[in-house]
Design an enzyme around this catalytic site. Sequence first.
Site, short mmCIF file in Angstrom:
data_model
loop_
_atom_site.label_atom_id
_atom_site.label_comp_id
_atom_site.label_asym_id
_atom_site.label_seq_id
_atom_site.Cartn_x
_atom_site.Cartn_y
_atom_site.Cartn_z
N PRO A 159 -50.38 25.40 38.36
CA PRO A 159 -50.96 26.71 38.66
C PRO A 159 -51.03 27.00 40.16
O PRO A 159 -51.42 26.14 40.96
CB PRO A 159 -52.37 26.61 38.05
CG PRO A 159 -52.21 25.64 36.92
CD PRO A 159 -51.20 24.64 37.41
N GLY A 160 -50.60 28.22 40.55
CA GLY A 160 -50.67 28.67 41.93
C GLY A 160 -49.59 28.14 42.85
O GLY A 160 -49.53 28.51 44.02
N TYR B 269 0.84 -1.20 0.00
CA TYR B 269 0.00 0.00 0.00
C TYR B 269 0.87 1.25 0.00
O TYR B 269 0.68 2.16 -0.82
CB TYR B 269 -0.93 0.00 1.22
CG TYR B 269 -1.76 1.26 1.35
CD1 TYR B 269 -2.82 1.51 0.49
CD2 TYR B 269 -1.48 2.21 2.34
CE1 TYR B 269 -3.59 2.66 0.60
CE2 TYR B 269 -2.25 3.36 2.46
CZ TYR B 269 -3.30 3.58 1.60
OH TYR B 269 -4.05 4.72 1.70
#
Length: 398
Positions: free
Chosen positions: A309-310, A118
Amino acid sequence: MKVLVTGAKGFVGRNLVAQLNNIRQGKACNYPVEIEEVFEYDIDSTPEELDRYCREADFVFNLAGVNRPENPEDFRKGNFGFASALLDTLKKHGNTCPVMLSSSIQATLLGRYAGHPYGESKKAGEELFFDYADKTGAKVLVYRFPNLFGKWCRPNYNSAVATFCNNIANDLPIQVNDPSVELELLYIDDLVEEMILALQGHEHHCEFDGVEAVAKEEGRYCYVPTTFKATLGEIVELLHKFSEQPHTLVIPDIPANSFAKRLYSTYLSYLPKEKAIFDLKMNVDDRGSFTELVKTLNCGQVSVNISKPGITKGQHWHNTKWEQFIVVSGHGLIQMRKEGTDDVIEYEVSGDKIQSVFMLPGYTHNIINLSDTEDLVTVMYCNELFDPNRPDTFFDPV
């Protein structure tokens, strides 16, 4: 400018073509280069296409090559042979545009690279390009790449990093024979950035001292300045930390421009569909919920709080710990009172105008949902992880 990319369907080719097309389509506007067309050539392209591309191209990136042929003789055919055909076609049309060659550090033929087919085929390709430059006057840019990694790299092929990322992401075994082996690593985005610079005539030149690139303005070779060195053991250790993040919520230390940052992005690109989503633990009660989102080693954590909520939440103070409350949905009131005083600071907040409010050390604080119908959703940042042995949280109503 018309750009030819050979090996366009390979790992480097896909990433380069994608960025070239981003530039061509005006999506990457930070590059001072205009691209009219990107010619994509690969193994399934025709000779006629190569002929036309070589006739019209203003710049050529030659990324085509073979890494693991069944027959070692095919290294030379795939790497040297195609390069020769490419240059012959350019000469046929009298096209002396700049040509870049993707070579490998293995072309040094030194140490463990000595005598490998290679590396020998890559070295032959380099000499072919240099000879072409001498004979035609064309500019050639020969890059010797070290180990490459990044998204779209094929696992179980020729990249240990790709294999490790893929296998760890998919709960497959890995094998490390020697954890102390050190690799020089080049990240795909850094490589592509250099390729765009080369397209503009701003490539980086070097000579080689053994396998080390040494910057030199008039150097024969080209290189990417940003590379990293890490052992196989270090790479695997990092990848295992990355894989634990959905369970610990801890984002590993990934400093800017670090190898770890690049490796983390690479690892994530290999996650299978079912791992790209994971459950978070919601702590739910009649007031709403509180969920930790992400944690960091040195910079605290981010959570999301939902108040019905609250509802009023908080009513505590810290000595050193500090937080930021960011309401992203709903309508609320944040109150703070400095310990030992009666002075209350109030901030009315809403998801309609996203703001960040510091919870100051030494101030008891709360957050109240002012709506009668909607939940209040607050992103909360805390500068440190919760330590049950030293909670630094003291109840005291505002």
